[in-house]
Enzyme design. Structure first.
Site, PDB file in Angstrom:
ATOM      1  N   HIS A 177       2.272   2.075  -3.157  1.00  0.00           N
ATOM      2  CA  HIS A 177       1.328   3.024  -3.773  1.00  0.00           C
ATOM      3  C   HIS A 177       1.808   4.465  -3.667  1.00  0.00           C
ATOM      4  O   HIS A 177       1.023   5.385  -3.827  1.00  0.00           O
ATOM      5  CB  HIS A 177      -0.057   2.882  -3.134  1.00  0.00           C
ATOM      6  CG  HIS A 177      -0.723   1.575  -3.457  1.00  0.00           C
ATOM      7  ND1 HIS A 177      -2.004   1.274  -3.042  1.00  0.00           N
ATOM      8  CD2 HIS A 177      -0.292   0.491  -4.151  1.00  0.00           C
ATOM      9  CE1 HIS A 177      -2.326   0.055  -3.467  1.00  0.00           C
ATOM     10  NE2 HIS A 177      -1.301  -0.438  -4.137  1.00  0.00           N
ATOM     11  N   ASP A 235       0.869  -1.182   0.000  1.00  0.00           N
ATOM     12  CA  ASP A 235       0.000   0.000   0.000  1.00  0.00           C
ATOM     13  C   ASP A 235       0.902   1.227   0.000  1.00  0.00           C
ATOM     14  O   ASP A 235       2.015   1.168  -0.500  1.00  0.00           O
ATOM     15  CB  ASP A 235      -0.960  -0.048   1.201  1.00  0.00           C
ATOM     16  CG  ASP A 235      -2.286   0.660   0.917  1.00  0.00           C
ATOM     17  OD1 ASP A 235      -2.238   1.854   0.557  1.00  0.00           O
ATOM     18  OD2 ASP A 235      -3.357   0.047   1.043  1.00  0.00           O
TER      19      ASP A 235
END
Length: 393
Positions: A242, A219
């Site tokens: 991310h 993430d």
């Protein structure tokens, strides 16, 4: 030679004795003294809690020592306030979460420090053993949410140095409701497809510095939540992951904003995003302002520069609404490298509260050895120096 008066001799003796006395140095508390056993079979949580209890009760500086070896640990709460403001937790070993993810999976945290002042966590490895829970989540079965590996909450004057965090069930490191925190030389690693394993998450905190760290996870490498101010991030390598994200903001209708954030000298490799601001597409009192992104290198990044103010997962509770989060005074300076998609710069701002004061200075992003593209919606600002793709502001 005249002799020193007796009271002065006595005073010098007291000073010399005090400076050489062990009590003047930090009191040492080894977890082994409280029953911790390396080897990974026995749960050493009670021993860690007992060592903390003694260190916390010490009126002078204290050191908790974790020697080399692998220590199996269930959930541990390191609770303050303490009687001193100088506790060093020195870890030479590896702390290993339970292999059965259900043991701590429904707890918010695995290791949490709460209401502490002047705690330094130095060295060591945290192994969250999260892969079992990730598999459960991917299968679509009913699974626990997962525990954050390490959290500091409602604390101040904190340092985290030289720590490695592996395979957290959920977030690796959370800084929540804290003041004056320095994170340095941290290495975070988890599978690039592991769900919700943010590297470092900061929220409701001020004066946080993140330096010289390498983060690869499933993430955000760093996620910046509501109520964060005076945050400095420098020399961070991100990938997989991310990117570095402000947000998501605006989930709540009444929400603290984010301001005074500097992100400089960063490298993104093969990430989903580079530098991102993300807000829910619905009403909120939140804001993001006075943000500087400086000296970033993008290596094959899908969305190198992104403001997304229409975030609405599953298209629930927000379709057709506009984000109330006001985004202003965001500068992108010296951002270079390659985009994995044609659209390298995307400013998709709120139609109700357009982005203002966006600045692009010396930005050069290519896709497939050609200039990439830019898209602006409800975004206002200026471009200066070399800007490629051609600015849409």
């Amino acid at each position: 030679m005249a002799s020193l008066p007796l009271p002065l001799v006595t005073l010098l003796f007291i000073i010399l004795f005090a400076s050489s006395s062990p009590s003047a140095r930090a009191a040492q508390f080894s977890v082994l003294s409280y029953g911790a056993k390396p080897g990974g079979r026995t749960d050493s949580a009670k021993a860690f809690a007992a060592a903390w209890s003694q260190a916390c009760a010490s009126t002078g500086p204290a050191t908790i020592y974790v020697p080399k070896g692998s220590f199996s640990l269930g959930q541990v709460k390191f609770q303050g306030p303490c009687k001193n403001n100088a506790i060093l937790v020195r870890i030479d070993g590896t702390l290993v979460a339970p292999s059965d993810y259900k043991v701590i999976g429904s707890a918010e945290n695995w290791l949490i420090f709460e209401h502490v002042n002047g705690v330094t966590l130095s060295g060591g490895t945290l192994d969250g053993q999260g892969a079992g829970l990730w598999s459960c989540k991917k299968s679509g079965k009913s699974c626990p949410r997962g525990a954050t590996s390490l959290e500091f909450t409602n604390s101040k004057n904190i340092a985290i140095t030289g720590l490695a965090s592996l395979n957290s069930q959920r977030f690796h490191i959370v800084i929540n409701g804290c003041q004056n925190v320095k994170v340095q030389g941290v290495k975070v690693s988890a599978d690039g497809k592991s769900p919700n394993t943010d590297g470092i998450h900061v929220q409701l905190s001020t004066a946080v510095t993140i330096l010289n760290s390498r983060i690869g996870t499933g993430d955000d490498c760093v996620s910046i939540g509501p109520g964060t101010s005076n945050l400095w991030i420098e020399n961070v390598a991100c990938g997989p992951g991310h990117g570095i994200s402000i947000g998501s903001l605006g989930k709540e209708s009444q929400e603290a904003g984010v301001q005074d954030v500097t992100v400089k000298t960063t490298t993104f490799t093969g990430t989903e995003n580079g530098l991102r601001i993300k807000t829910w597409g619905r009403p909120s009192t939140g804001f993001a302002r006075n943000i500087l992104f400086q000296h970033a290198v993008m290596n094959n990044v899908k969305n190198p520069i992104l403001i997304d103010q229409n975030y609405c997962p599953g298209e629930k509770n927000c379709p057709g609404q506009a984000s109330g989060v006001k985004v202003s005074d965001v500068t992108y300076q010296d951002i270079h490298g390659t985009s994995a998609t044609e659209l390298a710069v995307k400013f998709d701002c709120s139609k109700k509260y357009p982005c203002t004061g966006i600045k692009l200075e010396d930005v050069k992003l290519t896709y497939d050895n050609k200039p990439a593209e830019a898209l602006c919606s409800h975004a206002g600002g200026v471009a200066s120096g070399t800007v490629q793709p051609t600015s849409c502001l």
